[in-house]
Design a protein around this motif. Structure first.
Motif, mmCIF file in Angstrom:
data_model
loop_
_atom_site.group_PDB
_atom_site.id
_atom_site.type_symbol
_atom_site.label_atom_id
_atom_site.label_comp_id
_atom_site.label_asym_id
_atom_site.label_seq_id
_atom_site.Cartn_x
_atom_site.Cartn_y
_atom_site.Cartn_z
ATOM 1 N N PHE A 168 -14.960 2.812 82.396
ATOM 2 C CA PHE A 168 -16.311 2.308 82.110
ATOM 3 C C PHE A 168 -17.322 3.414 82.391
ATOM 4 O O PHE A 168 -17.011 4.410 83.046
ATOM 5 N N THR A 169 -18.513 3.219 81.864
ATOM 6 C CA THR A 169 -19.546 4.243 81.985
ATOM 7 C C THR A 169 -20.772 3.654 82.658
ATOM 8 O O THR A 169 -21.109 2.494 82.446
ATOM 9 N N THR A 170 -21.405 4.454 83.483
ATOM 10 C CA THR A 170 -22.663 4.021 84.087
ATOM 11 C C THR A 170 -23.590 5.243 84.146
ATOM 12 O O THR A 170 -23.242 6.305 83.634
ATOM 13 N N ALA A 171 -24.768 5.069 84.728
ATOM 14 C CA ALA A 171 -25.721 6.172 84.689
ATOM 15 C C ALA A 171 -26.459 6.343 86.003
ATOM 16 O O ALA A 171 -26.748 5.363 86.695
ATOM 17 N N ASN A 172 -26.755 7.594 86.320
ATOM 18 C CA ASN A 172 -27.732 7.990 87.353
ATOM 19 C C ASN A 172 -27.406 7.691 88.811
ATOM 20 O O ASN A 172 -27.911 8.376 89.691
ATOM 21 N N GLU A 173 -26.621 6.664 89.092
ATOM 22 C CA GLU A 173 -26.282 6.402 90.490
ATOM 23 C C GLU A 173 -24.766 6.422 90.618
ATOM 24 O O GLU A 173 -24.081 5.553 90.097
ATOM 25 N N LEU A 174 -24.291 7.458 91.295
ATOM 26 C CA LEU A 174 -22.847 7.623 91.465
ATOM 27 C C LEU A 174 -22.400 6.877 92.720
ATOM 28 O O LEU A 174 -23.046 6.971 93.756
ATOM 29 N N HIS A 175 -21.324 6.124 92.598
ATOM 30 C CA HIS A 175 -20.740 5.449 93.761
ATOM 31 C C HIS A 175 -19.398 6.090 94.077
ATOM 32 O O HIS A 175 -18.606 6.333 93.173
ATOM 33 N N THR A 225 -18.578 9.763 105.948
ATOM 34 C CA THR A 225 -19.788 9.064 106.387
ATOM 35 C C THR A 225 -20.401 8.296 105.228
ATOM 36 O O THR A 225 -20.857 8.901 104.261
ATOM 37 N N PRO A 226 -20.431 6.963 105.322
ATOM 38 C CA PRO A 226 -21.064 6.199 104.245
ATOM 39 C C PRO A 226 -22.572 6.403 104.266
ATOM 40 O O PRO A 226 -23.141 6.793 105.279
ATOM 41 N N GLY A 227 -23.196 6.149 103.129
ATOM 42 C CA GLY A 227 -24.652 6.280 103.056
ATOM 43 C C GLY A 227 -25.074 6.831 101.718
ATOM 44 O O GLY A 227 -24.254 7.045 100.832
ATOM 45 N N LEU A 228 -26.376 7.035 101.623
ATOM 46 C CA LEU A 228 -26.931 7.552 100.372
ATOM 47 C C LEU A 228 -27.143 9.056 100.492
ATOM 48 O O LEU A 228 -27.742 9.522 101.457
ATOM 49 N N TYR A 229 -26.621 9.798 99.541
ATOM 50 C CA TYR A 229 -26.831 11.248 99.504
ATOM 51 C C TYR A 229 -27.651 11.557 98.259
ATOM 52 O O TYR A 229 -27.295 11.115 97.172
ATOM 53 N N VAL A 230 -28.729 12.283 98.445
ATOM 54 C CA VAL A 230 -29.554 12.575 97.283
ATOM 55 C C VAL A 230 -29.479 14.054 96.934
ATOM 56 O O VAL A 230 -29.080 14.880 97.756
ATOM 57 N N GLY A 231 -29.837 14.342 95.711
ATOM 58 C CA GLY A 231 -29.811 15.715 95.240
ATOM 59 C C GLY A 231 -30.695 15.818 94.015
ATOM 60 O O GLY A 231 -31.509 14.934 93.739
ATOM 61 N N GLN A 232 -30.467 16.880 93.269
ATOM 62 C CA GLN A 232 -31.427 17.204 92.216
ATOM 63 C C GLN A 232 -30.730 18.131 91.226
ATOM 64 O O GLN A 232 -29.917 18.956 91.633
ATOM 65 N N CYS A 233 -31.033 17.983 89.955
ATOM 66 C CA CYS A 233 -30.540 18.951 88.979
ATOM 67 C C CYS A 233 -31.088 20.313 89.398
ATOM 68 O O CYS A 233 -32.267 20.446 89.693
ATOM 69 N N ALA A 234 -30.209 21.307 89.469
ATOM 70 C CA ALA A 234 -30.623 22.577 90.055
ATOM 71 C C ALA A 234 -30.658 23.709 89.037
ATOM 72 O O ALA A 234 -30.546 24.877 89.396
ATOM 73 N N GLU A 235 -30.783 23.356 87.769
ATOM 74 C CA GLU A 235 -30.868 24.386 86.735
ATOM 75 C C GLU A 235 -31.961 23.918 85.777
ATOM 76 O O GLU A 235 -31.897 22.794 85.284
ATOM 77 N N TYR A 236 -32.950 24.769 85.527
ATOM 78 C CA TYR A 236 -34.059 24.336 84.671
ATOM 79 C C TYR A 236 -33.541 23.914 83.295
ATOM 80 O O TYR A 236 -32.873 24.686 82.612
ATOM 81 N N CYS A 237 -33.839 22.648 82.931
ATOM 82 C CA CYS A 237 -33.243 22.099 81.703
ATOM 83 C C CYS A 237 -34.294 21.490 80.793
ATOM 84 O O CYS A 237 -33.987 20.688 79.929
ATOM 85 N N GLY A 238 -35.546 21.852 80.987
ATOM 86 C CA GLY A 238 -36.600 21.333 80.120
ATOM 87 C C GLY A 238 -37.715 20.694 80.931
ATOM 88 O O GLY A 238 -37.695 20.679 82.154
ATOM 89 N N LYS A 243 -37.548 15.740 87.233
ATOM 90 C CA LYS A 243 -37.320 14.296 87.350
ATOM 91 C C LYS A 243 -35.900 13.951 86.942
ATOM 92 O O LYS A 243 -35.649 12.995 86.225
ATOM 93 N N MET A 244 -34.979 14.778 87.382
ATOM 94 C CA MET A 244 -33.562 14.518 87.102
ATOM 95 C C MET A 244 -32.849 14.469 88.453
ATOM 96 O O MET A 244 -32.136 15.375 88.852
ATOM 97 N N LEU A 245 -33.122 13.369 89.167
ATOM 98 C CA LEU A 245 -32.636 13.268 90.540
ATOM 99 C C LEU A 245 -31.206 12.732 90.586
ATOM 100 O O LEU A 245 -30.748 12.059 89.672
ATOM 101 N N LEU A 246 -30.553 13.053 91.690
ATOM 102 C CA LEU A 246 -29.164 12.626 91.882
ATOM 103 C C LEU A 246 -29.081 11.675 93.055
ATOM 104 O O LEU A 246 -29.698 11.915 94.104
ATOM 105 N N ARG A 247 -28.334 10.606 92.889
ATOM 106 C CA ARG A 247 -28.117 9.662 93.988
ATOM 107 C C ARG A 247 -26.634 9.361 94.083
ATOM 108 O O ARG A 247 -26.018 8.941 93.106
ATOM 109 N N VAL A 248 -26.072 9.598 95.256
ATOM 110 C CA VAL A 248 -24.654 9.310 95.467
ATOM 111 C C VAL A 248 -24.538 8.275 96.586
ATOM 112 O O VAL A 248 -24.966 8.511 97.708
ATOM 113 N N ASN A 249 -23.991 7.115 96.243
ATOM 114 C CA ASN A 249 -23.776 6.056 97.233
ATOM 115 C C ASN A 249 -22.351 6.137 97.737
ATOM 116 O O ASN A 249 -21.417 5.848 96.995
#
Ligand code: CUA
Length: 367
Positions: A168-175, A225-238, A243-249
């Motif tokens: 299956f496919t989902t978007a923007n929030e990785l678990h 360690t469970p929790g929310l890890y955040v990040g960010q697209c780190a290569e200029y893409c336009g 506003k291309m944030l990363l969220r890992v649950n």
């Protein structure tokens, strides 16, 4: 109302301005990178101190002192003070050294040694964090996800978990799963791009890895360690790269299992939302946004072109982590996405208020 929105967005901001320090790793891979960073900082810091130390010592030790003039005990105000003129040929020169063998050897050998040490430790770190992509098999507790970078959001295709095929496919929030039992739950990401170069970077979990069109990269990490890890697209893409944030649950394996089961289901078909669903399908939102369970009614032309909405409301944020996902922000987004993310591929469809209400009501049922 607007006060509530401001408060909510502040809460969201507080949540997203959390720890992203590479010096606080939460995975063995990020720890390797932290250790390397400290070593490199120590070596380069040491070189900096030695070079600056010699520079400052030389500047003060050999600075031109005031030329001693005649000593005047009681200066006469009528006579101008003497101008110190340096007699030619009396400036003391430091000894001139040419071709000193020990010095030549020292300043060739020292940098070579430093570069060699750095090369070796960097190679070791690369070795430690390099993904050794295994075949998925039962009992490996391993999660395989294909990540596709798009302007400007993340597509996640869940491939395998613990040897099981997901699909299956989902978007923007990785678990991802985390072990309660002290076992490792490795995560293997296959990184691709749908348009331009992006870079996947969640500093506390792993190093940066680029997503490059026409190329496949991999990365791996696991955390305890469970929790929310955040990040960010780190290569200029336009335009909307910022506003291309990363969220890992990272959640305990049993919670992760139930999340998997839920996400694998087709979209809820709520009896009372049939009319709203009809409006949604009529607006051809599904031409770009997949909603599993609607395929029979609307054969899509470009499925996968935009985020999968099957379980939209199970996501906390909207538009790749930049807004909280709720009724108001959804309405704002559907009315005109360009107000929120100028340049994104979704245009304003010019829905009237009734259509807008229907579409949002339907979206809210996609839990
Ligand atoms: Cu994607 Cu920057």
């Amino acid at each position: 109302m607007s006060g509530v929105i401001v408060m909510l967005s502040m809460l969201l901001l507080a949540e997203t301005t959390q720890n992203v320090s590479i010096f606080d790793p939460a995975s063995p891979q990020a720890e390797s990178i932290r250790n390397l960073a400290i070593l490199v900082l120590a070596i380069t810091g040491g070189i900096f101190l030695v070079v600056e130390g010699i520079l400052f010592y030389t500047m003060f030790r050999f600075r031109r002192g005031a030329t001693p003039g005649p000593v005047v005990a009681t200066p006469d105000p009528k006579i101008p003070p003497p101008v110190a003129v340096e007699p030619a040929g009396t400036t003391p020169e430091p000894p001139q050294v040419y071709g000193s063998k020990p010095i030549e050897i020292a300043w060739t050998a020292a940098p070579t040694l430093v570069v060699l040490i750095l090369l070796l430790v960097i190679t070791r770190t690369l070795w430690e964090i390099a993904p050794d992509l295994p075949e998925p098999q039962e009992g490996d507790n391993a999660l395989f996800v294909t990540v596709i970078g798009r302007q400007w959001w993340w597509e996640y295709r869940y491939e395998h978990y613990n040897g099981r095929k997901l699909g299956f496919t989902t978007a923007n929030e990785l678990h991802i799963p985390v072990g309660r039992d002290g076992k490792d739950y490795p995560v293997y990401l296959t990184l691709k791009s749908g348009d331009v170069c992006h870079s996947f970077w969640v500093p506390r979990l792993a190093g940066k890895t680029d997503l490059i069109p026409g190329r496949t990269n991999h990365m791996t990490f696991h955390t305890a360690t469970p929790g929310l890890y955040v990040g960010q697209c780190a290569e200029y893409c336009g335009t909307q790269h910022a506003k291309m944030l990363l969220r890992v649950n990272a959640q305990h394996a049993d919670e992760f299992e139930s999340w998997l089961r839920h996400e694998g289901q087709p979209a809820a078909d709520v009896e009372t939302a049939r009319e709203d669903r009809y409006v949604f399908l009529k607006q051809s939102c599904v031409s770009c946004h997949p909603v599993r369970g609607t395929e029979k009614e609307t054969p899509a032309t470009q499925r996968g072109y935009a985020p999968d909405l099957t379980h939209l409301m199970s996501r906390k944020t909207l538009a790749s982590g930049i807004k909280e996902n709720n009724k108001d922000t959804l309405r704002e987004w559907v009315r005109n996405p360009q107000d929120i993310k100028a340049g994104c591929l979704m245009p304003a469809f010019g829905l009237n208020d009734r259509e807008l209400d229907s579409v949002v009501r339907y979206l809210l049922t996609l839990r």
